[in-house]
Structure formats: structure tokens, C-alpha cells
Design an enzyme around this catalytic site. Structure first.
Site, short mmCIF file in Angstrom:
data_model
loop_
_atom_site.label_atom_id
_atom_site.label_comp_id
_atom_site.label_asym_id
_atom_site.label_seq_id
_atom_site.Cartn_x
_atom_site.Cartn_y
_atom_site.Cartn_z
N SER A 232 6.62 1.07 -2.32
CA SER A 232 5.49 1.31 -1.41
C SER A 232 4.82 2.62 -1.79
O SER A 232 5.47 3.51 -2.37
CB SER A 232 6.01 1.42 0.03
OG SER A 232 5.01 1.99 0.87
N TYR B 192 12.21 3.90 6.47
CA TYR B 192 11.37 3.14 5.52
C TYR B 192 11.06 3.99 4.28
O TYR B 192 11.19 3.52 3.15
CB TYR B 192 10.08 2.71 6.22
CG TYR B 192 9.20 1.81 5.38
CD1 TYR B 192 9.55 0.47 5.18
CD2 TYR B 192 8.03 2.28 4.78
CE1 TYR B 192 8.75 -0.37 4.41
CE2 TYR B 192 7.22 1.45 4.03
CZ TYR B 192 7.57 0.13 3.84
OH TYR B 192 6.77 -0.70 3.07
P1 NAP Z 1 5.75 -9.86 5.17
O1 NAP Z 1 4.44 -10.57 5.15
O2 NAP Z 1 6.35 -9.51 6.49
O3 NAP Z 1 6.77 -10.71 4.30
C1 NAP Z 1 8.08 -10.27 4.07
C2 NAP Z 1 8.98 -11.48 3.94
O4 NAP Z 1 10.30 -10.99 3.67
C3 NAP Z 1 9.03 -12.30 5.23
O5 NAP Z 1 8.95 -13.67 4.95
C4 NAP Z 1 10.40 -11.91 5.78
O6 NAP Z 1 10.99 -12.90 6.59
C5 NAP Z 1 11.20 -11.72 4.50
N1 NAP Z 1 12.43 -10.99 4.75
C6 NAP Z 1 12.65 -9.94 5.60
N2 NAP Z 1 13.93 -9.58 5.60
C7 NAP Z 1 14.56 -10.40 4.73
C8 NAP Z 1 15.91 -10.54 4.32
N3 NAP Z 1 16.88 -9.74 4.81
N4 NAP Z 1 16.22 -11.50 3.43
C9 NAP Z 1 15.26 -12.32 2.95
N5 NAP Z 1 13.97 -12.25 3.30
C10 NAP Z 1 13.61 -11.30 4.19
O7 NAP Z 1 5.62 -8.47 4.38
P2 NAP Z 1 4.58 -8.03 3.25
O8 NAP Z 1 3.49 -7.28 3.89
O9 NAP Z 1 4.26 -9.18 2.36
O10 NAP Z 1 5.48 -6.97 2.45
C11 NAP Z 1 6.31 -7.41 1.38
C12 NAP Z 1 6.95 -6.21 0.72
O11 NAP Z 1 5.94 -5.28 0.31
C13 NAP Z 1 7.89 -5.43 1.64
O12 NAP Z 1 8.99 -4.97 0.89
C14 NAP Z 1 7.04 -4.26 2.11
O13 NAP Z 1 7.81 -3.14 2.46
C15 NAP Z 1 6.21 -4.00 0.86
N6 NAP Z 1 4.93 -3.33 1.14
C16 NAP Z 1 3.98 -3.93 1.90
C17 NAP Z 1 2.79 -3.25 2.14
C18 NAP Z 1 1.67 -3.85 2.95
O14 NAP Z 1 0.69 -3.14 3.22
N7 NAP Z 1 1.74 -5.14 3.33
C19 NAP Z 1 2.59 -1.97 1.61
C20 NAP Z 1 3.61 -1.39 0.84
C21 NAP Z 1 4.78 -2.08 0.60
P3 NAP Z 1 10.81 -12.79 8.21
O15 NAP Z 1 9.35 -12.79 8.47
O16 NAP Z 1 11.55 -14.00 8.70
O17 NAP Z 1 11.46 -11.48 8.59
#
Ligand code: NAP
Length: 261
Positions: free
Chosen positions: A137, A150
Site C-alpha cells: 500500500s 495496517y
Molecule cells: P476488497 O475489495 O475488500 O477485496 C479484498 C478481498 O480479500 C475480499 O474478497 C476479501 O474477502 C478477501 N479476503 C480478506 N481476508 C481474507 C483472508 N483471510 N483470506 C482470503 N481472502 C481474504 O479490497 P481491495 O480494495 O481490492 O484491496 C485489495 C488489497 O489491496 C488489500 O491487500 C488492500 O490492503 C490493498 N490496497 C487497497 C487499496 C485501495 O485503495 N483499495 C489501497 C492500497 C492497498 P471478504 O470480503 O469476504 O473479507
């Protein structure tokens, strides 16, 4: 190719992009139904081969079962994207941080990435080829207050990336991290709709003046996964519209300052 947390958001976009490029995609996620729906939708849109494998990335045995299934159906994993994560809404000072929340954050982001690396690297070493991409991130570079767990987890992912890159460098394996800025995934858009975060101010703080799209992270992942990207290892690819290089968020980026004198 295996993408964790691929039932939604960035992971889904990465899986879709790779499926469109002709890879066989294993979608790993917590919830079986959501993983199956994502796998079916990606197969339909791209015409690619997909597989849904349920696992909690924090639990090694759960990952091992999913990995065994992936290998038996698709063969050894040559590209792994460690993306699964939670962006907790819990904010507060260290004094109020519940130990179990801290542990859970590290278990998912840090132990989860190590669990999957542990499972895939032997076959990658044998094949003399592998790509591991860890989704960190912008908060690994630009810390924010009140999100200690985080920030710690996302910085730790850079440690895993660098240590693992060295361990595997002579085996044709590269290990890199992507640092996304604000990316408009449903999880964050829902929070904006609920008034928990201010969508416009996030866009304004980002130098390019908007949120990023999940497919823009997928593009970065495709670049790092390419067979021709073998000289890039242990590196961080920042995909954040410039937010982590912005010193003063109040600086007017649209107009130059009035000249003095
Ligand atoms: P998201 O839409 O919430 O998707 C994350 C997915 O990971 C969800 O399907 C979630 O399932 C699954 N997950 C959570 N815990 C898990 C576990 N223990 N085992 C297996 N799967 C699991 O999030 P996103 O925004 O796409 O973010 C994805 C990644 O990018 C994350 O690591 C986040 O920290 C990073 N990131 C995101 C942003 C942003 O702005 N979106 C910025 C920087 C970094 P559930 O929904 O069932 O929990």
C-alpha cells in the site's frame, strides 16, 4: 496463476486481466460462493479457464488444501499475487488498539503472504521461473496515524518482498511489491456512500486529481509478471497518482503561485 482475495476489487481485476491474457486463473478467497461467482464471471467475460479455491490466507493448512487443488487441476503455480487483505475501519491510538486486531491484521497480510510463498516456491525453483507479486500500500511509504496495524502490516510486506527476492534470485524467481494509492474498489466506494470517507477529498489529495481504478493495478501486475521482467526483483512499483510524493497537500497543483516581486 493464483490470486488471493480475488473475489472482489483489485484481486478480481488482476485475475480478469490475466485471464484475458490467456492464463489459467485460480481465484482464492474466504467465501466459497463469492469465489465461485467471481471465477464464473471472469470465465464468461474473458473466455479463460478459471478455478475457485476457498482459503483463509492466514491459515497455512487452509492454504495448503487450496494449493493442492490448484496444482491438481492447473499444475504448479508460476505466478502468485498475494493480494488478500482487509482495510479495517478501526482507527485509534496504540493505547486503544486491541491486541487481537493487531494480530489479525498481521496474520492476514503478513503470514498470508508468507504462507502462499512457502507453498509455491519449490515448484518455481524447479521450473527456474516464478513471479511473486505482493500487494502492499502507499501507506508503506507514507504512514498515516491511527492505523498502526495496517501500516505495520503493509510495511512488513516490503520486508518479505526484499528478503524473498534475495532468497530466490538465483532461481529465476522475481518478487516485487505494488503500492497502490486510493483505488476505487466496491469496499471503499461503499464506505464513501456511507459517509465514512470523503471521496472528493481523496481525489483532491491525489496529484492526478482522481482515484485509481482496479484495472490500473492489474496493468502493473501484468508488467511485473511478464517473462521479460526478470531483471526487476525486490522492487516496489508505486501506482498511486503521485500521492506519496506530495509533500504539501494544500499546494495548488492547478495554478502556479503568483510571482513575488
Ligand atoms: P476488497 O475489495 O475488500 O477485496 C479484498 C478481498 O480479500 C475480499 O474478497 C476479501 O474477502 C478477501 N479476503 C480478506 N481476508 C481474507 C483472508 N483471510 N483470506 C482470503 N481472502 C481474504 O479490497 P481491495 O480494495 O481490492 O484491496 C485489495 C488489497 O489491496 C488489500 O491487500 C488492500 O490492503 C490493498 N490496497 C487497497 C487499496 C485501495 O485503495 N483499495 C489501497 C492500497 C492497498 P471478504 O470480503 O469476504 O473479507
Amino acid at each position: 496463476m493464483t490470486v488471493t482475495g480475488a473475489a472482489a476489487g483489485i484481486g478480481y481485476a488482476i485475475a480478469k486481466r490475466f485471464a484475458a491474457d490467456g492464463c489459467r486463473i485460480a481465484i482464492v478467497d474466504l467465501d466459497e460462493e463469492r469465489a465461485c461467482v467471481a471465477a464464473a464471471s471472469i470465465a464468461e467475460v474473458t473466455g479463460g479457464q478459471t478455478l475457485a479455491a476457498t482459503a483463509d490466507v492466514a491459515e497455512l493448512e487452509s492454504c495448503r488444501a487450496a494449493h493442492d487443488r490448484i496444482v491438481s487441476e492447473f499444475g504448479p503455480v508460476s505466478v502468485l499475487v498475494n493480494n488478500a487483505g482487509i482495510m479495517s475501519q478501526r482507527l485509534g491510538r496504540v493505547e486503544t488498539l486491541p491486541p487481537e486486531h493487531f494480530d489479525q491484521m498481521l496474520a492476514i497480510h503478513v503470514r498470508g503472504a508468507v504462507n502462499w510463498a512457502r507453498l509455491v516456491t519449490s515448484a518455481m525453483r524447479e521450473a527456474k521461473f516464478g513471479r511473486i507479486i505482493n500487494i502492499s500500500s502507499g501507506n508503506a511509504k507514507l504512514a498515516v496515524p491511527y492505523r498502526l496495524a495496517y501500516v505495520t502490516a503493509k510495511k512488513a510486506i516490503l520486508g518479505i518482498t526484499e528478503a524473498l527476492a534475495l532468497e530466490t534470485a538465483r532461481d529465476g524467481i522475481t518478487v516485487n511489491a505494488i503500492l497502490p494509492g486510493y483505488i476505487a474498489t466496491q469496499t471503499l466506494l461503499d464506505r464513501a456512500d456511507a459517509g465514512i470517507l470523503d471521496k472528493d477529498s481523496f481525489a483532491e489529495r491525489t496529484p492526478v486529481g482522481r482515484w485509481g481504478r482496479p484495472d490500473e493495478i492489474a496493468r502493473a501486475a501484468a508488467f511485473l509478471a511478464d517473462a521479460d521482467s526478470g531483471f526487476i526483483t525486490g522492487s516496489t512499483l508505486v501506482v498511486d497518482g503521485g500521492i506519496t510524493i506530495r509533500g504539501d497537500p494544500n499546494e495548488d497543483l492547478s495554478h502556479p503561485p503568483t510571482p513575488i516581486g
